[in-house]
Design a protein around this motif. Sequence first.
Motif, PDB file in Angstrom:
ATOM      1  N   LEU A 163       0.816  -1.212   0.000  1.00  0.00           N
ATOM      2  CA  LEU A 163       0.000   0.000   0.000  1.00  0.00           C
ATOM      3  C   LEU A 163       0.854   1.268   0.000  1.00  0.00           C
ATOM      4  O   LEU A 163       0.390   2.335  -0.425  1.00  0.00           O
ATOM      5  N   ALA A 164       2.098   1.151   0.492  1.00  0.00           N
ATOM      6  CA  ALA A 164       2.968   2.324   0.588  1.00  0.00           C
ATOM      7  C   ALA A 164       3.782   2.559  -0.676  1.00  0.00           C
ATOM      8  O   ALA A 164       4.421   3.600  -0.812  1.00  0.00           O
ATOM      9  N   LEU A 165       3.754   1.627  -1.598  1.00  0.00           N
ATOM     10  CA  LEU A 165       4.535   1.762  -2.825  1.00  0.00           C
ATOM     11  C   LEU A 165       3.864   2.728  -3.801  1.00  0.00           C
ATOM     12  O   LEU A 165       2.649   2.947  -3.722  1.00  0.00           O
ATOM     13  N   PRO A 166       4.614   3.313  -4.727  1.00  0.00           N
ATOM     14  CA  PRO A 166       4.014   4.159  -5.759  1.00  0.00           C
ATOM     15  C   PRO A 166       2.963   3.380  -6.537  1.00  0.00           C
ATOM     16  O   PRO A 166       3.046   2.152  -6.650  1.00  0.00           O
ATOM     17  N   ALA A 167       2.020   4.110  -7.107  1.00  0.00           N
ATOM     18  CA  ALA A 167       0.825   3.506  -7.708  1.00  0.00           C
ATOM     19  C   ALA A 167       1.071   2.295  -8.609  1.00  0.00           C
ATOM     20  O   ALA A 167       0.486   1.228  -8.368  1.00  0.00           O
ATOM     21  N   PRO A 168       1.923   2.373  -9.630  1.00  0.00           N
ATOM     22  CA  PRO A 168       2.070   1.204 -10.503  1.00  0.00           C
ATOM     23  C   PRO A 168       2.627  -0.005  -9.772  1.00  0.00           C
ATOM     24  O   PRO A 168       2.179  -1.129  -9.983  1.00  0.00           O
ATOM     25  N   LEU A 169       3.588   0.224  -8.864  1.00  0.00           N
ATOM     26  CA  LEU A 169       4.168  -0.871  -8.102  1.00  0.00           C
ATOM     27  C   LEU A 169       3.177  -1.417  -7.079  1.00  0.00           C
ATOM     28  O   LEU A 169       3.112  -2.624  -6.836  1.00  0.00           O
ATOM     29  N   ALA A 170       2.399  -0.518  -6.483  1.00  0.00           N
ATOM     30  CA  ALA A 170       1.429  -0.934  -5.468  1.00  0.00           C
ATOM     31  C   ALA A 170       0.409  -1.905  -6.054  1.00  0.00           C
ATOM     32  O   ALA A 170       0.036  -2.905  -5.424  1.00  0.00           O
ATOM     33  N   GLU A 171      -0.055  -1.610  -7.252  1.00  0.00           N
ATOM     34  CA  GLU A 171      -1.046  -2.479  -7.897  1.00  0.00           C
ATOM     35  C   GLU A 171      -0.461  -3.861  -8.158  1.00  0.00           C
ATOM     36  O   GLU A 171      -1.089  -4.887  -7.870  1.00  0.00           O
ATOM     37  N   ALA A 172       0.757  -3.891  -8.709  1.00  0.00           N
ATOM     38  CA  ALA A 172       1.402  -5.176  -8.995  1.00  0.00           C
ATOM     39  C   ALA A 172       1.698  -5.935  -7.717  1.00  0.00           C
ATOM     40  O   ALA A 172       1.518  -7.154  -7.640  1.00  0.00           O
ATOM     41  N   ALA A 173       2.144  -5.219  -6.671  1.00  0.00           N
ATOM     42  CA  ALA A 173       2.454  -5.860  -5.398  1.00  0.00           C
ATOM     43  C   ALA A 173       1.200  -6.447  -4.764  1.00  0.00           C
ATOM     44  O   ALA A 173       1.242  -7.538  -4.185  1.00  0.00           O
ATOM     45  N   GLY A 174       0.095  -5.732  -4.883  1.00  0.00           N
ATOM     46  CA  GLY A 174      -1.159  -6.246  -4.333  1.00  0.00           C
ATOM     47  C   GLY A 174      -1.580  -7.545  -4.990  1.00  0.00           C
ATOM     48  O   GLY A 174      -2.022  -8.481  -4.319  1.00  0.00           O
ATOM     49  N   VAL A 175      -1.429  -7.618  -6.304  1.00  0.00           N
ATOM     50  CA  VAL A 175      -1.774  -8.834  -7.035  1.00  0.00           C
ATOM     51  C   VAL A 175      -0.867  -9.985  -6.610  1.00  0.00           C
ATOM     52  O   VAL A 175      -1.317 -11.118  -6.398  1.00  0.00           O
ATOM     53  N   SER A 191       5.488  -0.293 -16.652  1.00  0.00           N
ATOM     54  CA  SER A 191       5.538   1.164 -16.533  1.00  0.00           C
ATOM     55  C   SER A 191       5.479   1.578 -15.068  1.00  0.00           C
ATOM     56  O   SER A 191       4.450   1.999 -14.568  1.00  0.00           O
ATOM     57  N   ALA A 192       6.604   1.422 -14.378  1.00  0.00           N
ATOM     58  CA  ALA A 192       6.660   1.820 -12.968  1.00  0.00           C
ATOM     59  C   ALA A 192       7.962   2.570 -12.713  1.00  0.00           C
ATOM     60  O   ALA A 192       8.733   2.251 -11.829  1.00  0.00           O
ATOM     61  N   GLY A 193       8.229   3.569 -13.547  1.00  0.00           N
ATOM     62  CA  GLY A 193       9.472   4.294 -13.405  1.00  0.00           C
ATOM     63  C   GLY A 193      10.634   3.424 -13.844  1.00  0.00           C
ATOM     64  O   GLY A 193      10.560   2.722 -14.850  1.00  0.00           O
ATOM     65  N   SER A 194      11.701   3.448 -13.086  1.00  0.00           N
ATOM     66  CA  SER A 194      12.875   2.661 -13.454  1.00  0.00           C
ATOM     67  C   SER A 194      12.724   1.196 -13.068  1.00  0.00           C
ATOM     68  O   SER A 194      13.393   0.323 -13.622  1.00  0.00           O
ATOM     69  N   VAL A 195      11.865   0.898 -12.103  1.00  0.00           N
ATOM     70  CA  VAL A 195      11.706  -0.474 -11.621  1.00  0.00           C
ATOM     71  C   VAL A 195      10.953  -1.315 -12.654  1.00  0.00           C
ATOM     72  O   VAL A 195       9.813  -1.018 -13.004  1.00  0.00           O
ATOM     73  N   LYS A 196      11.613  -2.358 -13.149  1.00  0.00           N
ATOM     74  CA  LYS A 196      11.003  -3.226 -14.151  1.00  0.00           C
ATOM     75  C   LYS A 196      10.682  -4.619 -13.618  1.00  0.00           C
ATOM     76  O   LYS A 196       9.985  -5.386 -14.274  1.00  0.00           O
ATOM     77  N   LYS A 197      11.215  -4.937 -12.448  1.00  0.00           N
ATOM     78  CA  LYS A 197      10.987  -6.262 -11.881  1.00  0.00           C
ATOM     79  C   LYS A 197      10.652  -6.124 -10.400  1.00  0.00           C
ATOM     80  O   LYS A 197      11.354  -5.460  -9.647  1.00  0.00           O
ATOM     81  N   LEU A 198       9.568  -6.752  -9.990  1.00  0.00           N
ATOM     82  CA  LEU A 198       9.118  -6.724  -8.597  1.00  0.00           C
ATOM     83  C   LEU A 198       9.060  -8.149  -8.070  1.00  0.00           C
ATOM     84  O   LEU A 198       8.452  -9.017  -8.694  1.00  0.00           O
ATOM     85  N   VAL A 199       9.712  -8.385  -6.940  1.00  0.00           N
ATOM     86  CA  VAL A 199       9.760  -9.723  -6.362  1.00  0.00           C
ATOM     87  C   VAL A 199       9.299  -9.669  -4.911  1.00  0.00           C
ATOM     88  O   VAL A 199       9.817  -8.872  -4.120  1.00  0.00           O
ATOM     89  N   MET A 200       8.331 -10.490  -4.558  1.00  0.00           N
ATOM     90  CA  MET A 200       7.867 -10.593  -3.180  1.00  0.00           C
ATOM     91  C   MET A 200       8.482 -11.850  -2.570  1.00  0.00           C
ATOM     92  O   MET A 200       8.327 -12.953  -3.113  1.00  0.00           O
ATOM     93  N   VAL A 201       9.187 -11.683  -1.462  1.00  0.00           N
ATOM     94  CA  VAL A 201       9.876 -12.794  -0.798  1.00  0.00           C
ATOM     95  C   VAL A 201       9.214 -13.012   0.562  1.00  0.00           C
ATOM     96  O   VAL A 201       9.555 -12.352   1.546  1.00  0.00           O
ATOM     97  N   PRO A 202       8.243 -13.928   0.651  1.00  0.00           N
ATOM     98  CA  PRO A 202       7.524 -14.134   1.913  1.00  0.00           C
ATOM     99  C   PRO A 202       8.344 -14.939   2.918  1.00  0.00           C
ATOM    100  O   PRO A 202       9.062 -15.867   2.560  1.00  0.00           O
ATOM    101  N   LEU A 203       8.232 -14.564   4.182  1.00  0.00           N
ATOM    102  CA  LEU A 203       8.872 -15.290   5.264  1.00  0.00           C
ATOM    103  C   LEU A 203       7.796 -15.940   6.135  1.00  0.00           C
ATOM    104  O   LEU A 203       6.628 -15.556   6.092  1.00  0.00           O
ATOM    105  N   ALA A 204       8.209 -16.925   6.930  1.00  0.00           N
ATOM    106  CA  ALA A 204       7.265 -17.584   7.836  1.00  0.00           C
ATOM    107  C   ALA A 204       6.707 -16.564   8.819  1.00  0.00           C
ATOM    108  O   ALA A 204       7.371 -15.594   9.188  1.00  0.00           O
TER     109      ALA A 204
END
Length: 231
Positions: free
Chosen positions: A36-48, A70-83
């Motif tokens: 929720l705290a990420l910029p709009a394009p990243l926030a949407e992808a992170a939510g999904v 289209s999220a500025g310079s960031v082209k790859k988003l990776v979520m790394v979940p922990l226990a």
Amino acid sequence: MAHTEITYAADLASLLDGADSLYCVGSVPSLMKAALALPAPLAEAAGVLCEGLSGSAFKPSPTSTAIIGSAGSVKKLVMVPLAESVSRYVSPAQSYATTDGLTAAGLAGATGTAAVLVLAEKAEFAPAAALGTARALPTYSRKTSTSGPAVVKVLVMGTTPDFLALGQEMASALRRAQALADAPAEEVNTSQFESAAIAAVGSVPGVTITSIVGEELLENGLNAICEHSPD
């Protein structure tokens, strides 16, 4: 040797500035809040991506990755979940889990500038989280050519500006020790280890260095070390 530089960011904006990829590390609830705290394009992808994360409290789900158009310079988003819960093999600080998660996510093989957002559950876990991130970027390699990010920027949420310098020093010290431990004995003999130790602490104010070498080991009662010294 790999020459990835680790720096620590003061806030989310400086973390994302110029980053080619973003790795978010934390429990699934923490990842959802961070999205929720990420910029709009990243926030949407992170939510999904967060919606697809599952698994038990003791065993996190696999890493989830998205390629951003289209999220500025960031082209790859990776979520790394922990226990989400502590167990016999999972400490509250999750330092080792952070290392394992970022290693599995391919952080060491990233290109350009990689950003790592670490969501420590408590402020006192920040040092362990920072060290866990640094361990995922070993400096020793026997490969003639190495790939990997030129710069990795790290932000441990909940830390103060005072942590920036501390985190930098901790990461440098850990990676220096990690390189010595990873190198085979034929590449780091006792003389080379001595040189590395002197280089690491020789410039620290107030530090006096004494080297006990050869027959002096026997004179100081260090017989076992002398017998196993290849030099």
